[in-house]
Scaffold this motif. Structure first.
Motif, PDB file in Angstrom:
ATOM      1  N   CYS A 175    -100.561  54.415  35.153  1.00 41.68           N
ATOM      2  CA  CYS A 175    -100.020  53.108  36.874  1.00 41.68           C
ATOM      3  C   CYS A 175    -100.978  52.029  36.720  1.00 41.68           C
ATOM      4  CB  CYS A 175     -99.822  53.943  38.616  1.00 41.68           C
ATOM      5  SG  CYS A 175     -98.402  55.293  38.596  1.00 41.68           S
ATOM      6  N   CYS A 176    -102.877  52.528  36.667  1.00 42.02           N
ATOM      7  CA  CYS A 176    -103.042  51.018  36.967  1.00 42.02           C
ATOM      8  C   CYS A 176    -103.155  50.533  35.471  1.00 42.02           C
ATOM      9  CB  CYS A 176    -104.310  52.498  36.469  1.00 42.02           C
ATOM     10  SG  CYS A 176    -106.647  51.022  35.791  1.00 42.02           S
ATOM     11  N   PHE A 177    -102.928  50.762  34.614  1.00 46.77           N
ATOM     12  CA  PHE A 177    -102.851  50.302  32.609  1.00 46.77           C
ATOM     13  C   PHE A 177    -102.168  49.357  32.979  1.00 46.77           C
ATOM     14  CE2 PHE A 177    -105.164  53.760  30.284  1.00 46.77           C
ATOM     15  CZ  PHE A 177    -106.121  53.615  30.979  1.00 46.77           C
ATOM     16  N   SER A 178    -100.566  50.496  33.957  1.00 49.20           N
ATOM     17  CA  SER A 178     -99.111  49.806  33.912  1.00 49.20           C
ATOM     18  C   SER A 178     -99.738  47.996  35.141  1.00 49.20           C
ATOM     19  CB  SER A 178     -98.400  50.414  34.364  1.00 49.20           C
ATOM     20  OG  SER A 178     -96.791  49.822  34.547  1.00 49.20           O
ATOM     21  N   MET A 179     -99.911  47.949  35.854  1.00 48.21           N
ATOM     22  CA  MET A 179    -100.028  47.504  36.932  1.00 48.21           C
ATOM     23  C   MET A 179    -100.976  46.312  36.638  1.00 48.21           C
ATOM     24  SD  MET A 179    -101.597  47.540  40.917  1.00 48.21           S
ATOM     25  CE  MET A 179    -103.047  47.017  40.640  1.00 48.21           C
ATOM     26  N   VAL A 180    -102.085  46.287  35.907  1.00 49.64           N
ATOM     27  CA  VAL A 180    -102.286  45.308  35.494  1.00 49.64           C
ATOM     28  C   VAL A 180    -102.383  44.260  33.910  1.00 49.64           C
ATOM     29  CG1 VAL A 180    -105.106  44.591  34.080  1.00 49.64           C
ATOM     30  CG2 VAL A 180    -104.695  46.355  35.336  1.00 49.64           C
ATOM     31  N   ASP A 181    -100.910  45.434  33.460  1.00 46.82           N
ATOM     32  CA  ASP A 181     -99.960  44.187  32.364  1.00 46.82           C
ATOM     33  C   ASP A 181     -99.090  43.460  33.349  1.00 46.82           C
ATOM     34  OD1 ASP A 181    -100.508  45.185  29.744  1.00 46.82           O
ATOM     35  OD2 ASP A 181     -99.031  46.463  29.201  1.00 46.82           O
ATOM     36  N   TRP A 182     -98.512  43.958  34.231  1.00 47.54           N
ATOM     37  CA  TRP A 182     -97.804  44.013  34.692  1.00 47.54           C
ATOM     38  C   TRP A 182     -98.303  41.564  35.735  1.00 47.54           C
ATOM     39  CZ3 TRP A 182     -92.532  43.468  35.861  1.00 47.54           C
ATOM     40  CH2 TRP A 182     -91.798  44.373  35.443  1.00 47.54           C
ATOM     41  N   LEU A 183     -99.741  42.466  36.617  1.00 48.74           N
ATOM     42  CA  LEU A 183    -100.525  40.970  36.663  1.00 48.74           C
ATOM     43  C   LEU A 183    -100.857  39.749  35.998  1.00 48.74           C
ATOM     44  CD1 LEU A 183    -102.635  43.076  39.560  1.00 48.74           C
ATOM     45  CD2 LEU A 183    -100.618  42.352  39.769  1.00 48.74           C
ATOM     46  N   MET A 184    -101.249  40.571  34.840  1.00 51.95           N
ATOM     47  CA  MET A 184    -101.605  39.247  33.628  1.00 51.95           C
ATOM     48  C   MET A 184    -100.039  38.985  32.640  1.00 51.95           C
ATOM     49  SD  MET A 184    -104.449  38.726  34.389  1.00 51.95           S
ATOM     50  CE  MET A 184    -106.282  39.981  34.526  1.00 51.95           C
ATOM     51  N   SER A 185     -98.893  39.323  33.025  1.00 49.33           N
ATOM     52  CA  SER A 185     -97.678  38.797  32.122  1.00 49.33           C
ATOM     53  C   SER A 185     -96.916  37.274  32.249  1.00 49.33           C
ATOM     54  CB  SER A 185     -96.719  39.705  32.204  1.00 49.33           C
ATOM     55  OG  SER A 185     -96.237  40.026  33.986  1.00 49.33           O
ATOM     56  N   GLY A 186     -97.594  36.402  33.887  1.00 53.73           N
ATOM     57  CA  GLY A 186     -96.705  36.035  34.123  1.00 53.73           C
ATOM     58  C   GLY A 186     -95.645  36.130  34.434  1.00 53.73           C
ATOM     59  N   LYS A 187     -95.101  37.500  34.451  1.00 49.27           N
ATOM     60  CA  LYS A 187     -93.188  37.551  34.564  1.00 49.27           C
ATOM     61  C   LYS A 187     -92.833  37.608  36.926  1.00 49.27           C
ATOM     62  CE  LYS A 187     -92.498  38.993  30.999  1.00 49.27           C
ATOM     63  NZ  LYS A 187     -91.549  37.805  30.475  1.00 49.27           N
ATOM     64  N   PHE A 188     -94.492  37.817  37.434  1.00 52.25           N
ATOM     65  CA  PHE A 188     -94.203  37.324  38.914  1.00 52.25           C
ATOM     66  C   PHE A 188     -93.704  36.071  39.355  1.00 52.25           C
ATOM     67  CE2 PHE A 188     -96.443  41.900  39.663  1.00 52.25           C
ATOM     68  CZ  PHE A 188     -95.514  42.307  39.794  1.00 52.25           C
ATOM     69  N   GLU A 189     -94.236  35.414  38.364  1.00 55.26           N
ATOM     70  CA  GLU A 189     -94.145  33.815  38.656  1.00 55.26           C
ATOM     71  C   GLU A 189     -93.037  32.751  38.538  1.00 55.26           C
ATOM     72  OE1 GLU A 189     -97.855  30.832  38.299  1.00 55.26           O
ATOM     73  OE2 GLU A 189     -98.878  33.282  38.027  1.00 55.26           O
ATOM     74  N   ARG A 190     -92.318  33.249  37.133  1.00 57.43           N
ATOM     75  CA  ARG A 190     -91.381  33.832  36.074  1.00 57.43           C
ATOM     76  C   ARG A 190     -90.088  34.065  37.164  1.00 57.43           C
ATOM     77  NH1 ARG A 190     -90.328  34.964  30.657  1.00 57.43           N
ATOM     78  NH2 ARG A 190     -88.797  34.148  31.073  1.00 57.43           N
ATOM     79  N   PHE A 191     -90.100  35.170  37.792  1.00 55.31           N
ATOM     80  CA  PHE A 191     -89.204  35.496  38.663  1.00 55.31           C
ATOM     81  C   PHE A 191     -89.705  36.160  40.022  1.00 55.31           C
ATOM     82  CE2 PHE A 191     -89.043  36.841  34.039  1.00 55.31           C
ATOM     83  CZ  PHE A 191     -87.488  36.091  33.875  1.00 55.31           C
ATOM     84  N   PRO A 192     -89.509  34.959  41.333  1.00 59.23           N
ATOM     85  CA  PRO A 192     -90.370  35.236  42.041  1.00 59.23           C
ATOM     86  C   PRO A 192     -89.288  36.456  43.106  1.00 59.23           C
ATOM     87  CG  PRO A 192     -89.698  33.170  42.120  1.00 59.23           C
ATOM     88  CD  PRO A 192     -89.391  33.562  40.716  1.00 59.23           C
ATOM     89  N   ASN A 193     -88.483  36.602  42.595  1.00 59.26           N
ATOM     90  CA  ASN A 193     -88.065  37.766  43.615  1.00 59.26           C
ATOM     91  C   ASN A 193     -88.724  39.244  43.768  1.00 59.26           C
ATOM     92  OD1 ASN A 193     -87.100  35.326  46.236  1.00 59.26           O
ATOM     93  ND2 ASN A 193     -85.388  35.481  43.898  1.00 59.26           N
ATOM     94  N   LEU A 194     -89.256  38.994  42.237  1.00 62.32           N
ATOM     95  CA  LEU A 194     -89.577  40.601  41.488  1.00 62.32           C
ATOM     96  C   LEU A 194     -90.457  41.970  42.753  1.00 62.32           C
ATOM     97  CD1 LEU A 194     -90.297  40.681  37.832  1.00 62.32           C
ATOM     98  CD2 LEU A 194     -87.828  41.811  39.298  1.00 62.32           C
ATOM     99  N   ARG A 195     -89.985  42.699  42.877  1.00 63.79           N
ATOM    100  CA  ARG A 195     -91.065  43.636  43.143  1.00 63.79           C
ATOM    101  C   ARG A 195     -90.804  45.111  42.560  1.00 63.79           C
ATOM    102  NH1 ARG A 195     -91.120  39.481  45.328  1.00 63.79           N
ATOM    103  NH2 ARG A 195     -91.310  38.646  48.134  1.00 63.79           N
ATOM    104  N   ILE A 196     -92.359  45.310  42.986  1.00 65.92           N
ATOM    105  CA  ILE A 196     -92.175  46.492  41.620  1.00 65.92           C
ATOM    106  C   ILE A 196     -93.326  48.100  42.195  1.00 65.92           C
ATOM    107  CG2 ILE A 196     -92.207  45.467  39.491  1.00 65.92           C
ATOM    108  CD1 ILE A 196     -94.950  46.091  39.359  1.00 65.92           C
ATOM    109  N   MET A 197     -92.897  49.412  42.503  1.00 63.61           N
ATOM    110  CA  MET A 197     -94.057  49.804  42.786  1.00 63.61           C
ATOM    111  C   MET A 197     -93.592  51.178  42.040  1.00 63.61           C
ATOM    112  SD  MET A 197     -90.696  51.973  44.872  1.00 63.61           S
ATOM    113  CE  MET A 197     -91.039  53.691  45.402  1.00 63.61           C
ATOM    114  N   TYR A 198     -94.973  52.245  42.150  1.00 62.30           N
ATOM    115  CA  TYR A 198     -95.637  53.555  41.458  1.00 62.30           C
ATOM    116  C   TYR A 198     -95.460  54.457  41.921  1.00 62.30           C
ATOM    117  CZ  TYR A 198     -96.925  49.249  38.358  1.00 62.30           C
ATOM    118  OH  TYR A 198     -97.078  48.408  36.787  1.00 62.30           O
ATOM    119  N   ALA A 199     -94.758  54.634  41.687  1.00 60.25           N
ATOM    120  CA  ALA A 199     -94.717  56.585  42.150  1.00 60.25           C
ATOM    121  C   ALA A 199     -95.260  57.808  41.674  1.00 60.25           C
ATOM    122  CB  ALA A 199     -92.891  56.677  42.183  1.00 60.25           C
ATOM    123  N   GLU A 200     -96.073  58.425  42.791  1.00 62.62           N
ATOM    124  CA  GLU A 200     -96.469  59.182  42.750  1.00 62.62           C
ATOM    125  C   GLU A 200     -98.215  58.390  42.378  1.00 62.62           C
ATOM    126  OE1 GLU A 200     -96.119  64.023  41.287  1.00 62.62           O
ATOM    127  OE2 GLU A 200     -95.050  62.721  41.555  1.00 62.62           O
TER     128      GLU A 200
END
Length: 408
Positions: free
Chosen positions: A262-287
């Motif tokens: 989850c830690c590695f994945s979250m850094v991927d997403w934060l540094m990907s630019g996807k949240f700025e391209r898709f401003p309504n995206l929401r992600i969650m990390y289970a467990e």
């Protein structure tokens, strides 16, 4: 807490009944699609994060269990799939049958009863046989059958598991054909049209031989989630590779560091630019728990501020990662006193509660007691947001915490 809120668990699990695919696949695929057989166990190990079961032949000696058969896959039901009701010291890596598991693992009425015992109102459930994001179908050879398998699971999830008998208390989580982003987008839209607001995805797709989120390959899928308000739910192990340190490390090592993916994945997403391209995206990390989040946000902000010029993100990440986290990311926990003590560094609005029923880590039937113990220092309105309010907002539930139903 005399008025501890009714829990909305964003990470429980269903053990699929044997009929799910046999009832829904075209007749020509019933002998090759997923089916259950009873057979002996020849050998089974779980070392270095790798689960390796071997099914014996009819008449062989060995413990008997129920096995899912699909193409070359032989996957047994194990005690780790459904451990609730067992003494902790009796939970071992062993094969079991449906009769040996708690009925709430696969039966809707029994699940609702077990939720009542645990002070749980509603629950979002991840799969078992398809694995946490449907990678079982992605690894299969026959893509046509794989797509039918994904759709059959989703139909069962919406129509039966979360159907009328569930009374809105079971919240649908669907799968996508991970091998084709356009097909994935179509499946997101098909399910969103019948009220589904969450889809499972891999926390680290390259571990499955798939493109990373730093490419544009996933854009059709991400656009569909962005436009339909579908939350991307990533469970630990949804890359088919659990964290470990060596090939001979015992499972306890991996169990301690399960948050790492989850830690590695979250850094991927934060540094990907996807949240700025898709401003309504929401992600969650289970467990994934939450205690690790404050440091990662602090470090990500430092890297973005000091190193973005050569770090490959200056042209696509225009805001501090911690700001993007606040608007787009949710951490999920079931037992994390340290994280709750540092809640101000995470954000009250970015935390969700879970019970992990029926797994060995589950806090069932004492999820309320665990919550009361770890949240006793928090204001009642904060507790309410963590235990149910954030989930209601994120998953589009009614004010009463129920799934509105198909088409809502």
């Amino acid at each position: 807490m005399p008025t501890f809120p009714r829990i909305i668990s964003v990470d429980d699990h269903t053990v699929e009944p044997a009929h799910v695919w046999q009832d829904r696949l075209p007749s020509k695929y019933r002998d090759s699609g997923p089916r259950v057989v009873r057979a002996p166990l020849k050998s089974m190990s779980f070392l270095g994060g790798k689960f390796a079961p071997v099914m014996g032949a009819k008449g062989d000696e060995g413990p008997i269990g129920d096995w899912w058969i699909y193409e070359d896959l032989h996957r047994p039901l194990t005690r780790l799939d459904t451990s609730v009701g067992c003494d902790r010291d009796e939970i071992k890596l062993e094969v079991i049958t449906y009769e040996q598991m708690r009925p709430g693992s696969f039966s809707v009425p029994d699940r609702l009863a077990d939720m009542d015992v645990n002070h749980v109102q509603s629950a979002l459930c991840f799969p078992t046989f398809p694995r946490f994001c449907g990678q079982t179908f992605t690894e299969a050879k026959d893509r046509e059958l794989g797509l039918l398998g994904v759709r059959a699971y989703n139909d069962w999830m919406v129509d039966e598991w979360c159907g009328p008998d569930a009374q809105g208390r079971l919240i649908p989580l669907t799968l996508i054909p991970l091998w084709d982003a356009e097909l994935a987008a179509a499946e997101v839209r098909r399910n969103a049209a019948r009220g589904v607001r969450a889809v499972a995805f891999s926390e680290i797709p390259p571990h499955l031989g798939l493109p990373s989120i730093h490419t544009d390959e996933w854009d059709p899928f991400l656009r569909a989630c962005d436009e339909t308000g579908t939350v991307i739910a990533m469970h630990i192990g949804s890359s088919s590779k659990m964290p470990s340190t060596s090939a001979d490390a015992p499972p306890a090592v991996g169990s301690t560091i399960t948050f790492a993916n989850c830690c590695f994945s979250m850094v991927d997403w934060l540094m990907s630019g996807k949240f700025e391209r898709f401003p309504n995206l929401r992600i969650m990390y289970a467990e994934g728990q939450i205690g690790w989040i404050p440091y990662i946000l602090e470090r990500a902000d430092v890297v973005w501020e000091e190193n973005r010029g050569w770090g490959g993100v200056a042209d696509k990440v225009h805001r501090p990662p911690s700001e993007l986290f606040t608007e787009h990311v949710y951490g999920c926990f079931f037992d994390d006193a340290f994280g709750l003590k540092n809640l101000d560094s995470i954000g009250v609005g970015n935390v969700l509660y879970e019970t992990d029923y029926p797994h060995s880590d589950s806090t069932w039937p004492k999820s309320r007691e665990v919550g009361e113990s770890q949240m006793g220092h928090l204001a009642p309105d904060v507790v309410d947001r963590i235990v149910r309010g954030n989930a209601i907002d994120l998953l589009g539930l009614t004010d009463d915490g129920l799934w509105p139903g198909p088409g809502a």
